[in-house]
Scaffold this motif. Structure first.
Motif, PDB file in Angstrom:
ATOM      1  N   ASN A  47       0.835  -1.207   0.000  1.00  0.00           N
ATOM      2  CA  ASN A  47       0.000   0.000   0.000  1.00  0.00           C
ATOM      3  C   ASN A  47       0.867   1.253   0.000  1.00  0.00           C
ATOM      4  N   GLN A  48       1.976   1.183  -0.733  1.00  0.00           N
ATOM      5  CA  GLN A  48       2.894   2.311  -0.815  1.00  0.00           C
ATOM      6  C   GLN A  48       3.494   2.397  -2.217  1.00  0.00           C
ATOM      7  N   ALA A  49       3.760   3.611  -2.644  1.00  0.00           N
ATOM      8  CA  ALA A  49       4.543   3.818  -3.856  1.00  0.00           C
ATOM      9  C   ALA A  49       6.007   3.647  -3.479  1.00  0.00           C
ATOM     10  N   LEU A  50       6.777   3.023  -4.340  1.00  0.00           N
ATOM     11  CA  LEU A  50       8.183   2.785  -4.018  1.00  0.00           C
ATOM     12  C   LEU A  50       9.041   3.979  -4.424  1.00  0.00           C
ATOM     13  N   LEU A  70      -3.058   7.289  -1.155  1.00  0.00           N
ATOM     14  CA  LEU A  70      -1.739   6.930  -1.658  1.00  0.00           C
ATOM     15  C   LEU A  70      -0.707   7.281  -0.596  1.00  0.00           C
ATOM     16  N   GLN A  71       0.287   6.401  -0.396  1.00  0.00           N
ATOM     17  CA  GLN A  71       1.329   6.636   0.602  1.00  0.00           C
ATOM     18  C   GLN A  71       2.677   6.210   0.039  1.00  0.00           C
ATOM     19  N   PRO A  72       3.745   6.666   0.556  1.00  0.00           N
ATOM     20  CA  PRO A  72       3.892   7.859   1.377  1.00  0.00           C
ATOM     21  C   PRO A  72       3.907   9.107   0.500  1.00  0.00           C
ATOM     22  N   VAL A  73       3.122  10.075   0.896  1.00  0.00           N
ATOM     23  CA  VAL A  73       3.048  11.334   0.158  1.00  0.00           C
ATOM     24  C   VAL A  73       4.285  12.162   0.493  1.00  0.00           C
ATOM     25  N   ARG A  74       4.943  12.648  -0.526  1.00  0.00           N
ATOM     26  CA  ARG A  74       6.124  13.502  -0.350  1.00  0.00           C
ATOM     27  C   ARG A  74       5.743  14.983  -0.448  1.00  0.00           C
ATOM     28  N   SER A  75       4.769  15.279  -1.330  1.00  0.00           N
ATOM     29  CA  SER A  75       4.326  16.667  -1.471  1.00  0.00           C
ATOM     30  C   SER A  75       2.907  16.696  -2.020  1.00  0.00           C
ATOM     31  N   ILE A  76       2.189  17.738  -1.641  1.00  0.00           N
ATOM     32  CA  ILE A  76       0.882  18.051  -2.222  1.00  0.00           C
ATOM     33  C   ILE A  76       1.077  19.378  -2.928  1.00  0.00           C
ATOM     34  N   ASP A 100       4.028   9.747   9.082  1.00  0.00           N
ATOM     35  CA  ASP A 100       4.019   8.435   8.459  1.00  0.00           C
ATOM     36  C   ASP A 100       3.777   8.509   6.950  1.00  0.00           C
ATOM     37  N   GLY A 101       3.744   9.706   6.397  1.00  0.00           N
ATOM     38  CA  GLY A 101       3.581   9.869   4.955  1.00  0.00           C
ATOM     39  C   GLY A 101       2.145   9.858   4.473  1.00  0.00           C
ATOM     40  N   ARG A 102       1.199  10.004   5.392  1.00  0.00           N
ATOM     41  CA  ARG A 102      -0.199  10.076   4.971  1.00  0.00           C
ATOM     42  C   ARG A 102      -0.544  11.540   4.695  1.00  0.00           C
ATOM     43  N   GLY A 103      -1.086  11.786   3.507  1.00  0.00           N
ATOM     44  CA  GLY A 103      -1.489  13.129   3.126  1.00  0.00           C
ATOM     45  C   GLY A 103      -2.957  13.360   3.443  1.00  0.00           C
ATOM     46  N   HIS A 104      -3.290  14.574   3.855  1.00  0.00           N
ATOM     47  CA  HIS A 104      -4.655  14.934   4.239  1.00  0.00           C
ATOM     48  C   HIS A 104      -4.994  16.298   3.646  1.00  0.00           C
ATOM     49  N   ILE A 105      -6.264  16.434   3.264  1.00  0.00           N
ATOM     50  CA  ILE A 105      -6.779  17.708   2.752  1.00  0.00           C
ATOM     51  C   ILE A 105      -8.020  18.062   3.561  1.00  0.00           C
ATOM     52  N   ALA A 106      -8.189  19.342   3.895  1.00  0.00           N
ATOM     53  CA  ALA A 106      -9.377  19.817   4.615  1.00  0.00           C
ATOM     54  C   ALA A 106      -9.775  21.186   4.095  1.00  0.00           C
ATOM     55  N   GLY A 107     -10.977  21.596   4.439  1.00  0.00           N
ATOM     56  CA  GLY A 107     -11.445  22.939   4.103  1.00  0.00           C
ATOM     57  C   GLY A 107     -12.125  23.037   2.750  1.00  0.00           C
ATOM     58  N   LEU A 108     -12.328  21.915   2.067  1.00  0.00           N
ATOM     59  CA  LEU A 108     -13.011  21.921   0.784  1.00  0.00           C
ATOM     60  C   LEU A 108     -14.505  21.695   0.995  1.00  0.00           C
ATOM     61  N   PRO A 109     -15.346  22.226   0.112  1.00  0.00           N
ATOM     62  CA  PRO A 109     -16.789  21.997   0.260  1.00  0.00           C
ATOM     63  C   PRO A 109     -17.094  20.495   0.251  1.00  0.00           C
ATOM     64  N   ALA A 110     -17.847  20.024   1.240  1.00  0.00           N
ATOM     65  CA  ALA A 110     -18.151  18.597   1.376  1.00  0.00           C
ATOM     66  C   ALA A 110     -18.974  18.106   0.192  1.00  0.00           C
ATOM     67  N   LYS A 168       1.706  -1.043   4.933  1.00  0.00           N
ATOM     68  CA  LYS A 168       0.865  -0.028   5.564  1.00  0.00           C
ATOM     69  C   LYS A 168      -0.586  -0.447   5.400  1.00  0.00           C
ATOM     70  N   THR A 169      -1.340  -0.336   6.447  1.00  0.00           N
ATOM     71  CA  THR A 169      -2.760  -0.637   6.341  1.00  0.00           C
ATOM     72  C   THR A 169      -3.497   0.596   5.887  1.00  0.00           C
ATOM     73  N   GLY A 170      -4.706   0.408   5.425  1.00  0.00           N
ATOM     74  CA  GLY A 170      -5.515   1.511   4.957  1.00  0.00           C
ATOM     75  C   GLY A 170      -6.313   2.173   6.057  1.00  0.00           C
ATOM     76  N   LEU A 171      -6.083   1.797   7.293  1.00  0.00           N
ATOM     77  CA  LEU A 171      -6.861   2.357   8.397  1.00  0.00           C
ATOM     78  C   LEU A 171      -6.360   3.750   8.785  1.00  0.00           C
ATOM     79  N   CYS A 172      -7.279   4.607   9.077  1.00  0.00           N
ATOM     80  CA  CYS A 172      -6.926   5.961   9.539  1.00  0.00           C
ATOM     81  C   CYS A 172      -6.671   5.918  11.043  1.00  0.00           C
ATOM     82  N   ARG A 173      -5.781   6.747  11.489  1.00  0.00           N
ATOM     83  CA  ARG A 173      -5.514   6.857  12.932  1.00  0.00           C
ATOM     84  C   ARG A 173      -6.124   8.103  13.487  1.00  0.00           C
TER      85      ARG A 173
END
Length: 173
Positions: A47-50, A70-76, A100-110, A168-173
């Motif tokens: 579950n990671q890009a090499l 997608l993991q591990p994110v290096r840049s958005i 841990d290289g997980r990328g997250h986005i917030a503040g966008l219209p749901a 890496k598992t797909g579970l969110c922490r």
């Protein structure tokens, strides 16, 4: 949907040829295809890009932080509304990449769909990938070559033993 640039392989064709004891170039095309298959299976298992590469992915925004698949994110690098050519202003959303290289986005219209662009991968070159991962790809490509006339049901245990600590598992922490 994730669109990625062509993956750079972290194991060379010559390494697979040596491991599989193939001396002539007659089966290079077959080995090259099996190497690509083994590399894709590895990324799917982990579950990671090499090796780092650019990506674009469609993301349906939620009420709060939405994790990128997608993991591990290096840049958005940018976020744009799907169907629009221009990216949103950086002040229109929040982005974060955790330890841990997980990328997250917030503040966008749901409920809207956005296209997120960035880069993901464990290392910049194949030599930066941990050796057990590289050895697993090498072993799997050789295994597929040796068993090319039969169906392969599951990954060899030696390969999964090499890869499992990096999964890496797909579970969110």
């Amino acid at each position: 949907m994730v669109r990625q640039d062509q993956a750079t392989l972290c194991v060379s064709l010559s390494e697979v040829q040596a491991y599989a004891r193939v001396e002539t170039g007659e089966e290079e095309a077959l080995l090259a295809g099996l190497l690509r298959t083994a590399s894709e299976w590895c990324e799917t298992f982990l579950n990671q890009a090499l090796v780092a590469r650019d990506f674009e992915l469609d993301l349906r925004s939620g009420e709060s932080w939405t994790m990128l698949p997608l993991q591990p994110v290096r840049s958005i690098n940018s976020v744009r509304r799907k169907g629009d050519a221009d990216p949103l202003a950086a002040s229109a959303y929040r982005s974060d990449i955790d330890f841990d290289g997980r990328g997250h986005i917030a503040g966008l219209p749901a409920g809207d769909t956005f296209v997120v662009s960035g880069s993901a991968g464990m290392g910049l070159t194949g030599n930066e990938i941990p050796e057990p991962i590289r050895q697993g790809i090498l072993r799997l490509a050789a295994y597929l070559f040796a068993n090319r006339d039969s169906l392969v049901g599951e990954l060899p245990k030696a390969v999964t033993a090499l890869w499992r600590p990096y999964r890496k598992t797909g579970l969110c922490r």
